[in-house]
Design a protein around this motif. Structure first.
Motif, short mmCIF file in Angstrom:
data_model
loop_
_atom_site.label_atom_id
_atom_site.label_comp_id
_atom_site.label_asym_id
_atom_site.label_seq_id
_atom_site.Cartn_x
_atom_site.Cartn_y
_atom_site.Cartn_z
N GLY A 16 0.68 -1.12 -0.19
CA GLY A 16 -0.05 0.03 -0.03
C GLY A 16 0.71 1.19 -0.07
O GLY A 16 1.98 1.12 -0.58
N ALA A 17 0.39 2.42 0.59
CA ALA A 17 1.07 3.66 0.76
C ALA A 17 2.49 3.44 1.13
O ALA A 17 3.38 3.68 0.55
CB ALA A 17 0.33 4.55 1.43
N GLY A 18 2.69 2.82 2.38
CA GLY A 18 3.94 2.51 3.00
C GLY A 18 5.04 1.55 2.19
O GLY A 18 5.95 2.03 1.80
N GLY A 19 4.35 0.45 1.99
CA GLY A 19 5.35 -0.35 1.20
C GLY A 19 5.58 -0.06 -0.27
O GLY A 19 6.69 -0.19 -0.64
N GLY A 20 4.53 0.69 -0.86
CA GLY A 20 4.68 0.87 -2.24
C GLY A 20 5.83 2.19 -2.26
O GLY A 20 6.64 2.05 -3.00
N MET A 21 5.91 3.28 -1.20
CA MET A 21 6.62 4.12 -1.33
C MET A 21 8.22 3.66 -0.95
O MET A 21 9.27 4.11 -1.45
CB MET A 21 6.19 5.33 -0.22
CG MET A 21 7.42 6.40 -0.02
SD MET A 21 7.34 7.13 -1.71
CE MET A 21 6.09 8.32 -1.79
N ALA A 22 8.19 2.72 -0.06
CA ALA A 22 9.44 2.03 0.50
C ALA A 22 10.07 1.45 -0.69
O ALA A 22 11.28 1.32 -0.91
CB ALA A 22 9.41 1.19 1.60
N ALA A 23 9.25 0.81 -1.49
CA ALA A 23 9.88 0.08 -2.56
C ALA A 23 10.30 0.89 -3.68
O ALA A 23 11.29 0.66 -4.22
CB ALA A 23 8.80 -1.15 -3.10
N TYR A 24 9.61 1.96 -3.92
CA TYR A 24 9.85 3.03 -4.73
C TYR A 24 11.39 3.57 -4.56
O TYR A 24 12.28 3.60 -5.27
CB TYR A 24 8.71 4.10 -5.08
CG TYR A 24 9.37 5.14 -5.98
CD1 TYR A 24 9.12 5.26 -7.04
CD2 TYR A 24 9.91 6.42 -5.23
CE1 TYR A 24 9.19 6.35 -8.14
CE2 TYR A 24 10.10 7.51 -6.44
CZ TYR A 24 9.79 7.30 -7.69
OH TYR A 24 10.19 8.32 -8.59
N VAL A 25 11.44 4.27 -3.20
CA VAL A 25 12.84 4.74 -2.79
C VAL A 25 14.02 3.86 -2.65
O VAL A 25 15.09 4.17 -3.47
CB VAL A 25 12.41 5.53 -1.55
CG1 VAL A 25 13.86 6.09 -1.03
CG2 VAL A 25 11.38 6.57 -1.60
N LEU A 26 13.69 2.84 -2.29
CA LEU A 26 14.72 1.76 -2.13
C LEU A 26 15.25 1.29 -3.31
O LEU A 26 16.59 1.07 -3.71
CB LEU A 26 14.26 0.43 -1.28
CG LEU A 26 14.21 1.15 0.28
CD1 LEU A 26 13.44 -0.23 0.87
CD2 LEU A 26 15.66 1.32 0.90
N THR A 27 14.37 1.01 -4.38
CA THR A 27 14.89 0.36 -5.68
C THR A 27 15.60 1.48 -6.56
O THR A 27 16.54 1.35 -7.25
CB THR A 27 13.77 -0.32 -6.48
OG1 THR A 27 12.70 0.86 -6.64
CG2 THR A 27 13.22 -1.36 -6.01
N GLN A 28 14.97 2.76 -6.49
CA GLN A 28 15.60 3.85 -6.98
C GLN A 28 17.22 4.13 -6.44
O GLN A 28 18.04 4.37 -7.24
CB GLN A 28 14.95 5.30 -6.63
CG GLN A 28 13.52 5.43 -7.29
CD GLN A 28 13.71 5.28 -8.75
OE1 GLN A 28 14.56 5.91 -9.75
NE2 GLN A 28 12.56 4.62 -9.32
N ALA A 29 17.24 3.60 -5.19
CA ALA A 29 18.72 3.93 -4.65
C ALA A 29 19.36 2.76 -5.02
O ALA A 29 20.77 2.66 -4.32
CB ALA A 29 18.54 4.22 -3.15
N GLY A 30 19.08 1.55 -5.57
CA GLY A 30 19.95 0.57 -5.85
C GLY A 30 19.80 -0.50 -5.20
O GLY A 30 20.37 -1.51 -5.47
#
Length: 562
Positions: A16-30
């Motif tokens: 959801g909001a938290g999991g989706g955002m965490a995945a977005y930021v972490l994958t962008q960071a490598g």
């Protein structure tokens, strides 16, 4: 010989909001990330029934078991899910909503996107109730700005001290009935401003602007409104650093001999098999109560009362938004000239809290949501023509009455802040398990006079507004014995708490970075770390805190601390 199972950098439970955002930021960071979701994949851009006419269904769009808000609603789930029970302690009333699909509740919510204000983080300092957060508005404000720019929302600059402005797109103009509400609000001294919804009124970041079909609750096929799958998980998938595991029911967080999390065990719902993903960092974002359930079921010799629960506060200080609703018949809107009511699938105006609680008999505020107008009719619309002055009828007279009174109802919903109390919490019910053998939650719930008096004030305000518009309410003022028609706990679907943040490990579950005191490679990125509610919907703050938490994980990994 079976192949070596991968060890991911981060395992996230919930999309959801938290999991989706965490995945977005972490994958962008490598980071290489695995995400566990208890339901199937679902993308509004692909799967939405946005333009399906109600008359194509024999139910005319009425609710079905897995979609309590309408047959074509975007969210599969509900308060009662087959095979996934929960229990409620004697003397309590509570309803627990679960979404079972990719994106979770971001497919359901009304996209009311409000920042918590400076006072919301320091409530105890203001009135002595509850606890202060260990962080301030200034700590979260830069992340609110990032969320605004990434996801997008409309609104207006108002300069209200505890209702912070954001990075806004232009708001849509008020509809006819909303202009009446604005006029009445101004007359009564109730602040009424353009609403703040995460629906694009201009193209943003490759997403189209809203075309005003008004069906946001069905999911947006052009991605003009926010949902986690299309706006966060989709871009994360394109990095090729996100592994998405759907139909995965998380059972527990596993530990190594060093007391650190090693991954997450789960049940493959399609086969019933027990499975496990390994990871160097675990992020729980399954929703406040579900994440607490996972922690409480993650028992070991080191943590016999559940992982991260040395303080005994996992599951404690559960809160929900207070709520009640009222509608009135407004004669001025009857027999209107047919007109176009272009707009988003939600309100164009709302009322943020406008009074000083020190002069009232309840300590925290609420906001008012507005509804009505010429939305597409569905089963049961208008609540029954027999309530209106004509009393209903047959044939031509009945049709004429519907034309006359359709759109002549204006409604208000109050959504306010509950003060956390020790009698509202969840725990494991050791006598009941779900279909996969996982122990379920038992809920304890209690509203107090703080909340009852607040809801009484809501009803008085609604009736004053309807009266100012020359309207009529069909129901009597609810009594104290009726609890002033306060919503049942969980009914508003804003559960927060259960893994609260704090500086003292003996009184809280996570620190100010949403990192577990007891297990440094375990984080919580949903509504669980919230110390308190506010008179605002929580999603925008969940998104901002999840981004802040993910940034903290990235920084600690770079330092070699994780």
């Amino acid at each position: 010989m079976s192949p070596q199972r991968p060890t991911y950098d981060v395992a996230i439970v919930g999309s959801g909001a938290g999991g989706g955002m965490a995945a977005y930021v972490l994958t962008q960071a490598g980071a290489n990330v695995v995400m566990l979701e208890a339901g199937p994949a679902w993308y509004a851009s692909r799967d939405s029934k946005m333009l399906m006419p109600a008359y194509t269904s024999p139910r005319r769009g009425a609710a079905i078991k897995t979609r309590p808000f309408g047959e074509f609603d975007a969210c599969d789930g509900g308060w009662d899910i087959e095979g996934e029970p929960y229990t409620v302690a004697e003397g309590s009333r509570f309803r627990w909503w679960r979404a079972r699909m990719l994106g979770g509740r971001t497919n359901h919510w009304g996209r009311i996107s409000l920042r918590f204000g400076p006072r919301d983080f320091k409530g105890k300092s203001a009135d002595g109730l509850g606890d202060d957060w260990p962080i301030t508005y200034d700590d979260v404000a830069p992340y609110y700005d990032r969320v605004d720019r990434l996801i997008g929302l409309f609104g207006s600059k108002e300069g209200l001290p505890n209702h912070p402005d954001g990075v806004f797109l232009p708001p849509p103009k008020p509809r006819c009935y909303e202009l009446l509400v604005k006029k009445a609000s101004d007359k009564l001294g109730v602040t009424c401003i353009p609403s703040r919804l995460s629906i694009l009124t201009r193209p943003l970041n490759g997403r189209a602007g809203c075309h005003y079909c008004g069906q946001c609750n069905r999911g947006c096929s052009v991605r003009a409104n926010f949902s986690s799958p299309d706006v966060l998980i989709g871009p994360a998938t394109k990095t090729n650093r996100l592994t998405l595991v759907t139909n995965a029911m998380a059972r527990e967080v596993t530990l190594g001999s060093d007391g650190l999390a090693t991954g997450v065990s789960y049940i493959d719902k399609r086969t019933g098999e027990d499975r496990h993903v390994r990871a160097r960092v675990v992020v729980l974002a399954a929703s406040a109560c579900e994440s607490a359930r996972i922690l409480l079921n993650s028992t070991s010799s080191r943590f016999p009362q559940g992982l991260a629960n040395s303080s005994g506060t996992v599951g404690k200080y559960l809160t929900d938004t207070t709520g009640t609703d009222l509608a009135g018949f407004i004669p001025a809107m009857a027999d209107h000239v047919p007109h176009n009511e272009d707009g988003v699938g939600g309100m164009h105006v709302y009322m943020p809290w406008w009074l000083d609680n020190a002069k009232l008999d309840f300590p925290r505020g609420y906001h008012i949501e507005v509804w009505g107008g010429l939305y597409a009719p569905t089963a049961g619309f208008m609540g029954g023509i027999e309530r209106y002055p004509s009393g209903g009828g047959y044939g031509k007279q009945l049709k004429d009455d519907y034309r006359k009174y359709y759109g002549a109802t204006i409604g208000f919903s109050g959504r306010g802040e509950m003060i956390p109390n020790a009698e509202s919490y969840c725990e494991i019910d050791s006598n009941v398990v779900d279909r996969w053998g996982i122990p379920v939650l038992r809920f304890h719930w209690q509203w107090t006079d703080h909340e009852f008096n607040q809801v009484k004030h809501m009803h008085e305000t609604f009736r004053a507004l309807i009266g100012e518009m020359g309207g009529q309410v069909f129901s009597p003022m609810p009594t104290k014995e009726q609890g002033y028609n306060i919503s049942t706990g969980g009914q508003i679907i804003h559960e927060l708490g259960c893994t609260i943040m704090g500086t003292d490990p003996s009184k809280s579950v996570v620190n100010s970075n949403c990192q577990a005191h007891d297990c440094k490679n375990l984080f919580v990125a949903d509504g669980g770390p919230f110390v308190s509610q506010a008179d605002k919907n929580p999603t925008w703050t969940i998104l901002a805190l999840a981004w802040r938490t993910a940034d903290g994980i990235v920084a600690q990994r770079k330092e070699g601390a994780l």
